[in-house]
Design an enzyme around this catalytic site. Structure first.
Site, PDB file in Angstrom:
ATOM      1  N   SER A   1       0.919  -1.233   0.038  1.00 43.86           N
ATOM      2  CA  SER A   1       0.009  -0.098  -0.103  1.00 43.86           C
ATOM      3  C   SER A   1       0.935   1.298   0.030  1.00 43.86           C
ATOM      4  O   SER A   1       1.726   1.383  -0.892  1.00 43.86           O
ATOM      5  CB  SER A   1      -1.100   0.180   1.138  1.00 43.86           C
ATOM      6  OG  SER A   1      -1.954   0.768   0.865  1.00 43.86           O
ATOM      7  N   MET A   2       0.815   2.154   1.021  1.00 39.74           N
ATOM      8  CA  MET A   2       1.485   3.400   1.112  1.00 39.74           C
ATOM      9  C   MET A   2       3.167   2.803   1.017  1.00 39.74           C
ATOM     10  O   MET A   2       3.906   3.669   0.478  1.00 39.74           O
ATOM     11  CB  MET A   2       1.276   4.235   2.151  1.00 39.74           C
ATOM     12  CG  MET A   2       2.211   5.492   2.160  1.00 39.74           C
ATOM     13  SD  MET A   2       2.139   6.147   3.755  1.00 39.74           S
ATOM     14  CE  MET A   2       3.452   5.194   4.685  1.00 39.74           C
TER      15      MET A   2
END
Length: 253
Positions: A96-97
């Site tokens: 994700s991030m």
């Protein structure tokens, strides 16, 4: 020891003898190094595992947070360079991030002449896709709603509504990381990397499709591969063993 002491890195797994590969894992937004305890336990014994500890959480609660992907990646690249000896292959894994931070860290290491031997991206839209969300400016209630949308079990996030004290501890880092994600603008007309790049994606991820994941191929001149898993955005929590086996296969641990 595979990684020397650093505020940015937590070593989870050291193996008898000399590891064949070093792996650094990057947590998702609002996450901390402990998110990768389970994965580290499942990985092959030839892999030395460290996870990034972002400032502003857990044992770095008093450290100022960084609200840009590039700034975080630059600091991590410096920490990795200083904390390990050259010689063993280095692989990066980000979800994700954390995938965006891992990508920018790989670019920063490449510029330093210390490019990773492999980059593994998980659950992340390619950097050339613009984002049009602004959850970092949202109310706490709306930010919690977004976390519920992404969770495998929305009820697991309910505690943030029920216990304000926990929300006060958790949401600042989540909001900071969403700002980093939502203000990140990648600009490059040519591939930034020449290392192998593998992308993991869940087949029911609401944040990125399998077809979008294939577009990561344009960001390296090296080999590219795509691996799909059943599940939603946080499929890692339910597919830890399978993820570990695929990582070991990819990086040769």
């Amino acid at each position: 020891m595979a990684f020397a002491s650093s505020p940015w890195l937590r070593t989870f797994k050291t193996t008898p003898g000399t590891p064949r590969t070093d792996l650094v894992c990057f947590p998702p937004a609002g996450g901390s190094a402990s998110a990768y305890h389970g994965l580290a336990k499942e990985l092959a014994p030839g892999i030395a595992v460290a996870a990034v500890q972002y400032p502003g959480r857990q044992d770095r609660l008093d450290d100022p947070m960084i609200d840009t992907i590039e700034g975080t990646a630059s600091a991590i690249a410096e920490a990795i360079t200083a904390s390990r000896s050259a010689g063993r292959p280095l692989a990066l894994f980000g979800h994700s991030m954390g995938a965006s931070v891992a990508f920018e860290t790989a670019r920063a290491l490449h510029e330093r002449g210390a490019a990773p031997a492999h980059l593994i991206i998980s659950g992340r839209i390619p950097p050339h896709h613009p984002r049009d969300t602004a959850f970092h400016k949202a109310t706490d209630a709306d930010l919690i709603t977004e976390l519920e949308r992404l969770a495998n079990n929305p009820a697991s996030v309910q505690i943030l509504r029920e216990v304000p004290e926990i929300a006060e501890m958790v949401l600042p880092s989540v909001r900071n990381d969403y700002k980093a994600v939502e203000t990140y603008h990648y600009q490059s007309a040519t591939p930034s990397l020449d290392c192998p790049l593998t992308v993991f994606v869940a087949d029911d991820d609401p944040t990125v499709t399998v077809e979008q994941s294939r577009e990561w191929a344009r960001h390296t001149t090296g080999p590219f591969d795509l691996v799909t898993f059943p599940g939603r955005h946080f499929y890692l929590d339910e597919q830890t063993e399978a993820v570990a086996k695929n990582i070991a296969t990819v990086i040769g641990g």
